[in-house]
Design a protein around this motif. Structure first.
Motif, mmCIF file in Angstrom:
data_model
loop_
_atom_site.group_PDB
_atom_site.id
_atom_site.type_symbol
_atom_site.label_atom_id
_atom_site.label_comp_id
_atom_site.label_asym_id
_atom_site.label_seq_id
_atom_site.Cartn_x
_atom_site.Cartn_y
_atom_site.Cartn_z
ATOM 1 N N ASP A 311 0.790 -1.268 0.082
ATOM 2 C CA ASP A 311 -0.185 -0.186 0.228
ATOM 3 C C ASP A 311 1.010 1.377 0.049
ATOM 4 N N GLU A 312 0.285 2.173 -0.263
ATOM 5 C CA GLU A 312 0.877 3.666 -0.374
ATOM 6 C C GLU A 312 1.554 3.967 0.792
ATOM 7 N N LYS A 313 0.962 3.981 1.905
ATOM 8 C CA LYS A 313 1.499 4.258 3.186
ATOM 9 C C LYS A 313 3.012 3.762 3.785
ATOM 10 N N THR A 314 3.040 2.434 3.046
ATOM 11 C CA THR A 314 4.292 1.955 3.707
ATOM 12 C C THR A 314 5.279 1.751 2.585
ATOM 13 N N CYS A 315 5.114 2.425 1.582
ATOM 14 C CA CYS A 315 6.078 2.414 0.393
ATOM 15 C C CYS A 315 6.913 3.476 0.482
ATOM 16 N N ILE A 316 8.246 3.229 0.396
ATOM 17 C CA ILE A 316 9.305 4.270 0.234
ATOM 18 C C ILE A 316 8.981 5.233 -0.883
ATOM 19 N N ILE A 317 8.876 4.383 -2.200
ATOM 20 C CA ILE A 317 8.358 5.051 -3.300
ATOM 21 C C ILE A 317 7.114 4.280 -4.019
ATOM 22 N N TYR A 318 5.892 4.932 -3.800
ATOM 23 C CA TYR A 318 4.670 4.322 -4.379
ATOM 24 C C TYR A 318 4.768 4.468 -5.773
ATOM 25 N N GLY A 319 5.410 3.667 -6.613
ATOM 26 C CA GLY A 319 5.390 3.728 -7.924
ATOM 27 C C GLY A 319 4.842 2.560 -8.655
ATOM 28 N N MET A 320 5.747 1.462 -8.539
ATOM 29 C CA MET A 320 5.382 0.195 -9.356
ATOM 30 C C MET A 320 3.888 -0.322 -8.714
ATOM 31 N N PRO A 321 3.711 -0.284 -7.413
ATOM 32 C CA PRO A 321 2.476 -0.551 -6.773
ATOM 33 C C PRO A 321 1.177 0.019 -7.452
ATOM 34 N N LYS A 322 1.389 1.531 -7.320
ATOM 35 C CA LYS A 322 0.352 2.318 -7.868
ATOM 36 C C LYS A 322 0.074 2.064 -9.254
ATOM 37 N N VAL A 323 1.045 1.839 -10.147
ATOM 38 C CA VAL A 323 0.742 1.644 -11.508
ATOM 39 C C VAL A 323 0.110 0.365 -11.578
ATOM 40 N N ALA A 324 0.400 -0.846 -11.102
ATOM 41 C CA ALA A 324 -0.090 -2.060 -11.102
ATOM 42 C C ALA A 324 -1.701 -2.128 -10.522
ATOM 43 N N ALA A 325 -1.909 -1.053 -9.413
ATOM 44 C CA ALA A 325 -3.168 -1.043 -8.969
ATOM 45 C C ALA A 325 -4.057 -0.307 -9.867
ATOM 46 N N GLU A 326 -3.259 0.586 -10.578
ATOM 47 C CA GLU A 326 -4.419 1.329 -11.696
ATOM 48 C C GLU A 326 -4.780 0.763 -12.763
ATOM 49 N N MET A 327 -3.821 -0.292 -12.970
ATOM 50 C CA MET A 327 -4.161 -1.484 -14.186
ATOM 51 C C MET A 327 -5.239 -2.557 -13.933
ATOM 52 N N GLY A 328 -5.442 -2.344 -12.653
ATOM 53 C CA GLY A 328 -6.243 -3.543 -12.352
ATOM 54 C C GLY A 328 -5.658 -4.924 -11.812
ATOM 55 N N ALA A 329 -4.151 -4.749 -12.007
ATOM 56 C CA ALA A 329 -3.636 -5.788 -11.651
ATOM 57 C C ALA A 329 -3.381 -6.375 -10.111
ATOM 58 N N VAL A 330 -3.699 -5.530 -9.307
ATOM 59 C CA VAL A 330 -3.502 -5.726 -7.955
ATOM 60 C C VAL A 330 -4.986 -6.259 -7.461
ATOM 61 N N GLU A 331 -4.955 -7.547 -6.588
ATOM 62 C CA GLU A 331 -6.191 -8.027 -6.071
ATOM 63 C C GLU A 331 -6.519 -7.542 -4.568
ATOM 64 N N LYS A 332 -5.443 -7.444 -3.955
ATOM 65 C CA LYS A 332 -5.543 -6.841 -2.416
ATOM 66 C C LYS A 332 -4.219 -6.007 -2.287
ATOM 67 N N GLN A 333 -4.309 -4.486 -1.739
ATOM 68 C CA GLN A 333 -3.376 -3.923 -1.382
ATOM 69 C C GLN A 333 -3.219 -4.111 0.003
#
Length: 362
Positions: A311-333
């Motif tokens: 999730d964004e709160k615990t990322c040093i850089i919320y980049g790769m997980p953000k793009v993945a979430a926006e693409m619908g690739a992430v089932e759970k954050q």
């Protein structure tokens, strides 16, 4: 938070700390080539560094791993406790230097880069990019996660399915991976990892993980069979780690072009796991800049596998997980401190015991 590393409202102010006058000059010259970066100070030792950081309040510090009066690790530990500042470590490519750089990343340094040698005069080509990423980073409080590394309970407490775990990470990934893998039991499902890291550093990182984690951790080698209780880390350099095979999955190191600017690439690993393991795969994307891994994670989800994003709160850089979430690739954050439990829950055939029960503290 900025989302591009090539446009800045004002120059990034950097203090360069190195006991070598020549190295300070080389680093400063390289940084000064970028109009978005301004070198505002230099220091040759810990005392000078303290004074410069206090008076100049830089956005980023470059720090030599080895200094004469106080080594870089000691200085970094004090700095992160008393005046948290984004730090890029400068290290030699010796095994000792690489091991110290890995420890620095554990202590909170944002990234590391190897000193140039006579055979590799362009080793600082990535320095300006790393400075910009460091300037964008979100430093975690020093007490955000327990600093004690805790090994998970005996593997006999876990009954796993035949799942395959694939993890991708970049900036901030060393601390994230330590947090997650230290909770894996000794009989964890086969786990493959691509962490963006310079060549020469991944062997030290694998050795460090192997000391602190219950499963066996090693750099991946060509043809290595995926076995329970083993974790395979993609070597830094000029190859990509892939998982291939049908009945007997194995590691393959492919000598192909960089993907998303990376060798190794998280996308390459995830796409191969989706193809070879399908619904048995569990894909996890962690902190990092850019979009590497997002498309590959989506392929895992399309094939019926489970997918998890930090999730964004615990990322040093919320980049790769953000793009993945926006693409619908992430089932759970999931927050970093809960990712290991989420992975294990996804891969167990029966409920597992609490991770804090009967743990051995190092």
């Amino acid at each position: 938070m900025m989302h591009a590393i090539d446009a800045w409202p004002k120059p990034i102010r950097v203090v360069v700390v190195d006991d070598s006058a020549l190295m300070r000059k080389i680093i400063s010259r390289r940084l000064s080539e970028d109009r978005d970066i301004e070198v505002v100070g230099h220091a040759a030792n810990a005392a000078e560094a303290r004074a410069a950081i206090k008076s100049l309040d830089p956005d980023v510090v470059t720090l030599d791993v080895e200094m004469p009066d106080m080594n870089g690790l000691e200085f970094l530990e004090k700095l992160m406790r008393l005046r948290p500042t984004p730090v890029v470590m400068i290290s030699s490519l010796t095994y000792h230097g690489a091991a110290m750089a890995i420890r620095a990343l554990e202590l909170g340094a944002i990234d590391c880069i190897a000193k140039p040698t006579s055979r590799d005069a362009d080793a600082f080509s990535e320095l300006t990019k790393k400075i910009k990423i460091a300037a964008m980073s979100r430093l975690q409080p020093s007490d955000a996660y327990p600093k004690r590394i805790v090994k998970a309970p005996s593997g006999s407490r876990y009954k796993f399915t035949d799942s395959i775990i694939a993890i991708g990470s970049s900036t901030g990934g060393v601390e994230a991976l330590l947090t997650i893998l230290s909770e894996f039991p000794e009989n964890c499902p086969p786990t493959v990892i691509t962490q963006h890291m310079p060549a020469g550093f991944t062997k030290s990182f694998a050795d460090r993980l192997n000391k602190l984690c219950s499963p066996r951790v090693s750099e991946a080698t060509e043809g290595a069979l995926l076995r329970p209780g083993q974790i395979y880390l993609a070597p830094g350099g000029e190859t990509h780690l892939e998982v291939v095979g049908s009945d007997r999955l194995r590691c393959q190191l492919s000598h192909t072009d960089a993907v998303n600017g990376h060798h190794p690439s998280v996308d390459v690993l995830f796409h191969s796991v989706a193809k070879s393991a399908g619904r048995k795969s569990i894909g996890v994307i962690l902190t990092g800049m850019g979009r590497d891994g997002a498309a590959g994670l989506l392929s895992i989800r399309h094939m019926g596998g489970s997918t998890i994003g930090q999730d964004e709160k615990t990322c040093i850089i919320y980049g790769m997980p953000k793009v993945a979430a926006e693409m619908g690739a992430v089932e759970k954050q999931v927050g970093l401190d809960a990712i290991a439990a989420e992975i294990l829950a996804s891969s167990t055939s029966v409920g597992h015991v609490g991770l804090s029960e009967n743990c051995t503290v190092l």
